[in-house]
Motif scaffolding. Structure first.
Motif, PDB file in Angstrom:
ATOM      1  N   SER A  15       0.824  -1.198   0.000  1.00  0.00           N
ATOM      2  CA  SER A  15       0.000   0.000   0.000  1.00  0.00           C
ATOM      3  C   SER A  15       0.866   1.259   0.000  1.00  0.00           C
ATOM      4  CB  SER A  15      -0.924  -0.008   1.224  1.00  0.00           C
ATOM      5  OG  SER A  15      -1.688   1.159   1.275  1.00  0.00           O
ATOM      6  N   ARG A  16       1.895   1.258   0.838  1.00  0.00           N
ATOM      7  CA  ARG A  16       2.800   2.406   0.893  1.00  0.00           C
ATOM      8  C   ARG A  16       3.487   2.637  -0.449  1.00  0.00           C
ATOM      9  NH1 ARG A  16       8.043   2.530   3.067  1.00  0.00           N
ATOM     10  NH2 ARG A  16       8.413   0.886   1.541  1.00  0.00           N
ATOM     11  N   ASP A  17       3.938   1.545  -1.067  1.00  0.00           N
ATOM     12  CA  ASP A  17       4.667   1.659  -2.330  1.00  0.00           C
ATOM     13  C   ASP A  17       3.788   2.197  -3.449  1.00  0.00           C
ATOM     14  OD1 ASP A  17       6.735   0.633  -0.892  1.00  0.00           O
ATOM     15  OD2 ASP A  17       6.728  -1.344  -1.838  1.00  0.00           O
ATOM     16  N   VAL A  18       2.541   1.718  -3.524  1.00  0.00           N
ATOM     17  CA  VAL A  18       1.615   2.218  -4.541  1.00  0.00           C
ATOM     18  C   VAL A  18       1.336   3.699  -4.308  1.00  0.00           C
ATOM     19  CG1 VAL A  18      -0.749   2.063  -5.401  1.00  0.00           C
ATOM     20  CG2 VAL A  18       0.579  -0.018  -5.015  1.00  0.00           C
ATOM     21  N   GLY A  19       1.162   4.080  -3.052  1.00  0.00           N
ATOM     22  CA  GLY A  19       0.948   5.479  -2.726  1.00  0.00           C
ATOM     23  C   GLY A  19       2.134   6.348  -3.085  1.00  0.00           C
ATOM     24  N   ALA A  20       3.348   5.813  -2.895  1.00  0.00           N
ATOM     25  CA  ALA A  20       4.552   6.572  -3.238  1.00  0.00           C
ATOM     26  C   ALA A  20       4.610   6.851  -4.735  1.00  0.00           C
ATOM     27  CB  ALA A  20       5.798   5.806  -2.793  1.00  0.00           C
ATOM     28  N   VAL A  21       4.214   5.869  -5.537  1.00  0.00           N
ATOM     29  CA  VAL A  21       4.188   6.059  -6.988  1.00  0.00           C
ATOM     30  C   VAL A  21       3.130   7.100  -7.361  1.00  0.00           C
ATOM     31  CG1 VAL A  21       3.687   4.952  -9.197  1.00  0.00           C
ATOM     32  CG2 VAL A  21       5.080   3.762  -7.490  1.00  0.00           C
ATOM     33  N   ALA A  22       1.953   7.007  -6.759  1.00  0.00           N
ATOM     34  CA  ALA A  22       0.883   7.961  -7.061  1.00  0.00           C
ATOM     35  C   ALA A  22       1.294   9.380  -6.685  1.00  0.00           C
ATOM     36  CB  ALA A  22      -0.390   7.557  -6.318  1.00  0.00           C
ATOM     37  N   LEU A  23       1.944   9.537  -5.542  1.00  0.00           N
ATOM     38  CA  LEU A  23       2.394  10.858  -5.123  1.00  0.00           C
ATOM     39  C   LEU A  23       3.476  11.381  -6.061  1.00  0.00           C
ATOM     40  CD1 LEU A  23       2.235  13.128  -3.038  1.00  0.00           C
ATOM     41  CD2 LEU A  23       3.893  11.866  -1.638  1.00  0.00           C
TER      42      LEU A  23
END
Length: 359
Positions: A261-269
């Motif tokens: 979840s954190r990694d996907v959010g990092a890409v989105a940000l």
């Protein structure tokens, strides 16, 4: 006369015995020294461990991220330096020249990675003071936390992990010092300067991985927004500000160090920042990871850390009781960090982080 001669004879005999014992002891020591390996052959296991430690630090990016191993190693990298004195003690105990030389590799590797953080790079000045704080959803005293943060004199105050009830308390306490604010889901920004074009940013928390499967199976509601973007009107022109709280990382029996979840959010940000038209950008928030973590490569290729550029020390922010990692970040582009520091503890399990920036 006869007794004197006997005593003299005994004295001579005792002296001869002592000389013989000394010679034998010297011979035994010589034999032992010949039998022992030389300093370059002693302590080879310690030398091997030192080389592995050094290579691990230098080549951390090559470690597989299966089960989150690479992310876990990179999050813990600063603490790898603690193994150096342990290995040094082993080298000294074994009187090993090989281990002593091998220890140079992890020392040089650690200094290469983190030596710059040991210097105080802060400078006077700073046109705008920004503060970011994960206030903790279980904060027992939101009003006091708000007063503590307002006392910092920040021009921009970003809060993460707010509950609906606590958001009301923060709003009441901060209204006097911060006439402008925007709240999107669990994150918000309070400002002394006007805000415009405020909107949520989808960092996709809860939509991937085993937690998402549980959420869908139990038909739980979608999470509220955990990131926002707004424009701050400054004397030097518009400043794009992002406030984000990325997904948590967890140790899970079946999934290891789970960071999906954190990694996907990092890409989105990172995608949102890449699409940002404003050349001046500040990202504030709890990213649930250090900037050494490969998950943030796309983000840190566009922005740089205020702590690394203008701080003193590592600036660890979590957990507040014994900070071991800096997972709360202030990242900038197009503006110059003048100083970066960590504020005193509040009622949260995170420490607030602050920076002074200039144009």
């Amino acid at each position: 006369m006869r007794a004197g001669r006997c005593a003299a004879a005994r004295g001579g005999t005792d002296s001869g015995v002592r000389r013989t014992l000394v010679r034998r002891a010297r011979v035994r020591r010589a034999i032992r020294s010949l039998a022992e390996p030389d300093p370059w052959q002693r302590g080879l296991p310690v030398a091997a461990l030192a080389l592995v430690l050094g290579l691990l630090m230098l080549m951390h990016a090559e470690i597989t991220d299966r089960g989150g191993l690479g992310s876990l190693v990179e999050t813990s990298l600063p603490w790898f330096g603690l193994f150096v004195p342990v290995l040094l003690a082993g080298a000294l105990r074994r009187r090993s020249a090989a281990a002593g030389v091998a220890l140079l590799l992890p020392v040089v590797a650690w200094l290469h990675l983190f030596g710059g953080l040991l210097l105080d790079k802060s400078r006077p000045g700073g046109d705008l003071i920004v503060v970011s704080h994960n206030v903790n959803a279980e904060n027992p005293d939101p009003a006091r936390t708000a007063r503590d943060l307002a006392a910092s004199g920040a021009d921009l105050l970003a809060l993460e992990e707010m509950t609906p009830q606590a958001t009301v308390a923060y709003g009441k306490e901060l209204a006097g010092a911060y006439p402008h604010h925007t709240v999107q889901g669990t994150v918000g920004l309070w400002s002394k300067l006007p805000l415009s074009d405020s909107r949520p940013v989808d960092v996709l928390r809860g939509n991937v991985g085993p937690l998402a499967e549980t959420r869908r199976a139990e038909d739980l509601p979608v999470d509220p927004p955990r990131a926002l973007r707004t424009t701050v009107a400054t004397d030097h022109g518009p400043l794009a500000v992002y406030v984000a709280h990325l997904g948590s990382v967890r140790l899970m029996p079946r999934h290891g160090f789970w960071t999906d979840s954190r990694d996907v959010g990092a890409v989105a940000l990172a995608d949102a920042v890449a699409a940002e038209r404003n050349t001046r950008v500040v990202v504030l928030g709890d990213l649930n990871g250090t900037i050494d973590d490969r998950a943030f490569d796309r983000l840190t290729s566009q922005l740089h850390s205020a702590q690394e550029a203008a701080g003193a020390g590592f600036g660890f922010s979590w957990p507040a009781a014994f900070p071991m990692a800096r997972i709360d970040q202030i990242l900038v582009r197009g503006v110059e960090p003048k100083k970066s520091w960590v504020l005193p503890a509040t009622s949260s399990d995170h420490l607030p982080v602050a920076a002074g920036i200039s144009w």
